[in-house]
Write a protein that holds these residues in place. Sequence first.
Motif, short mmCIF file in Angstrom:
data_model
loop_
_atom_site.label_atom_id
_atom_site.label_comp_id
_atom_site.label_asym_id
_atom_site.label_seq_id
_atom_site.Cartn_x
_atom_site.Cartn_y
_atom_site.Cartn_z
N PRO A 1 0.84 -1.22 0.00
CA PRO A 1 0.00 0.00 0.00
C PRO A 1 0.86 1.26 0.00
O PRO A 1 1.89 1.33 0.67
CB PRO A 1 -0.79 -0.12 1.32
CG PRO A 1 -0.79 -1.57 1.63
CD PRO A 1 0.52 -2.11 1.13
N LYS A 2 0.45 2.23 -0.78
CA LYS A 2 1.18 3.50 -0.84
C LYS A 2 0.95 4.30 0.43
O LYS A 2 -0.13 4.28 1.01
CB LYS A 2 0.75 4.30 -2.06
CG LYS A 2 1.17 3.68 -3.39
CD LYS A 2 0.79 4.56 -4.56
CE LYS A 2 1.29 3.96 -5.87
NZ LYS A 2 0.95 4.83 -7.04
N ILE A 3 1.98 5.00 0.84
CA ILE A 3 1.93 5.78 2.08
C ILE A 3 2.28 7.24 1.76
O ILE A 3 3.30 7.51 1.12
CB ILE A 3 2.92 5.22 3.13
CG1 ILE A 3 2.54 3.77 3.47
CG2 ILE A 3 2.93 6.08 4.39
CD1 ILE A 3 3.53 3.09 4.38
N PRO A 4 1.45 8.19 2.19
CA PRO A 4 1.74 9.60 1.92
C PRO A 4 2.90 10.10 2.77
O PRO A 4 3.23 9.50 3.79
CB PRO A 4 0.43 10.30 2.30
CG PRO A 4 -0.20 9.41 3.32
CD PRO A 4 0.18 8.00 2.92
N PRO A 5 3.53 11.20 2.37
CA PRO A 5 4.61 11.77 3.17
C PRO A 5 4.12 12.10 4.58
O PRO A 5 2.98 12.51 4.78
CB PRO A 5 4.97 13.05 2.41
CG PRO A 5 4.48 12.83 1.02
CD PRO A 5 3.26 11.97 1.15
N ALA A 6 5.00 11.92 5.56
CA ALA A 6 4.63 12.13 6.96
C ALA A 6 4.29 13.60 7.21
O ALA A 6 5.00 14.50 6.77
CB ALA A 6 5.76 11.69 7.87
N LYS A 7 3.20 13.82 7.90
CA LYS A 7 2.77 15.17 8.28
C LYS A 7 2.42 15.20 9.76
O LYS A 7 2.34 14.16 10.43
CB LYS A 7 1.54 15.60 7.47
CG LYS A 7 1.79 15.83 5.99
CD LYS A 7 0.52 16.32 5.31
CE LYS A 7 0.76 16.58 3.84
NZ LYS A 7 -0.47 17.07 3.16
N ILE A 8 2.21 16.40 10.25
CA ILE A 8 1.73 16.61 11.61
C ILE A 8 0.37 17.27 11.52
O ILE A 8 0.18 18.22 10.76
CB ILE A 8 2.71 17.49 12.41
CG1 ILE A 8 4.05 16.78 12.58
CG2 ILE A 8 2.13 17.85 13.78
CD1 ILE A 8 5.15 17.67 13.09
N GLY A 9 -0.59 16.77 12.28
CA GLY A 9 -1.93 17.35 12.28
C GLY A 9 -2.17 18.19 13.52
O GLY A 9 -1.74 17.83 14.62
#
Length: 351
Positions: free
Chosen positions: A18-26
């Motif tokens: 599965p593709k994973i989006p770039p890590a972010k902070i919410g």
Amino acid sequence: MFTDKAAVCPVHASADHPKIPPAKIGVLLANLGTPDGYDYWNMRRYLNEFLSDKRVVDYSAWIWQPLLQGIILTKRPFSSGAAYKSIWNEDAGESPLLTITKAQTAKMRELITETHGDRVMVDFCMRYGNPSTRSKVREMIQAGCQKILFFPLYPQYAGATSATACDQFFRVLMKEKWQPSIRTVPPYFEHTAYIDALAKSVERAYGLVDQKPDVLVASYHGVPQRYLMEGDPYHCQCQKTSRLLKERLGWGDEDIVTTFQSRFGPEEWLKPYTVEEVARQAEKGRKRIAVIAPAFSADCIETLEEINEEIRESFEEAGGEHFTYIPCLNDDDLHMRALTQVVSENLQGWV
């Protein structure tokens, strides 16, 4: 399933990973909530969710639910709906609380982006009603938020506000396969930037009237007196907010009085009750008063309808002549900078 266009397979993973989006902070702001409309069924759904929360009404379900599902939810949607109708943002088709929270979120997003770029995602949710906490947490995780700062927009902590918002946030996380790291923002009632924004809103309001009000009534949302005795710090934090505001303004004890509004049910709540205290002030000869609501980060039914209508009426019927309501800080620039400062302090070590 992740849908972020920037999502990629991890290095060295198989092609079907599965593709994973770039890590972010919410950063997820949370407020109390709002009905979707002021008609009977929208009001009934909203009130049922709100009043079924054990943090709000902690009576035994065997006693409370028959009362709620019977008498209360048969009658109260009509009276609450009429109150909402009187303040409804008809142009946007939503309550003022939702309109203001959207504006607050947009301003904070802009301020955070200036500092941290698009690595930090800012959004909001409601404890009751829409947009739900569940839907917004899901969106953040799908967008790649591996860390989430959860920010209940209540300056003072109370079990019926901050705690229930966090409860719902934690319940939502229980459903996630991959839980993000989380932090929750503590109450910010004594933060210098918040007190300064509050004081400047008072100074601004006083500068617009011909004659200074005789007293400022700081009206906080009430809770049962029993909650204080059981360890809830809300009452103490409200009192300290008033004291810090008074000190920041350079006033004396006689210039400000702390009260509590929105009493519900038969038991004793925190006193003095705002609706009674404003009448007492008028009877004592204080014909000019101003009312501020420091426990609310945004104007809502309790401020626009209860304070500006019911509490104003009580004051005027007792002989009061000049009533000034000082709006909540809402999306005022100084307020948003203060809230963004609180967020930045709580993001330390993450960004």
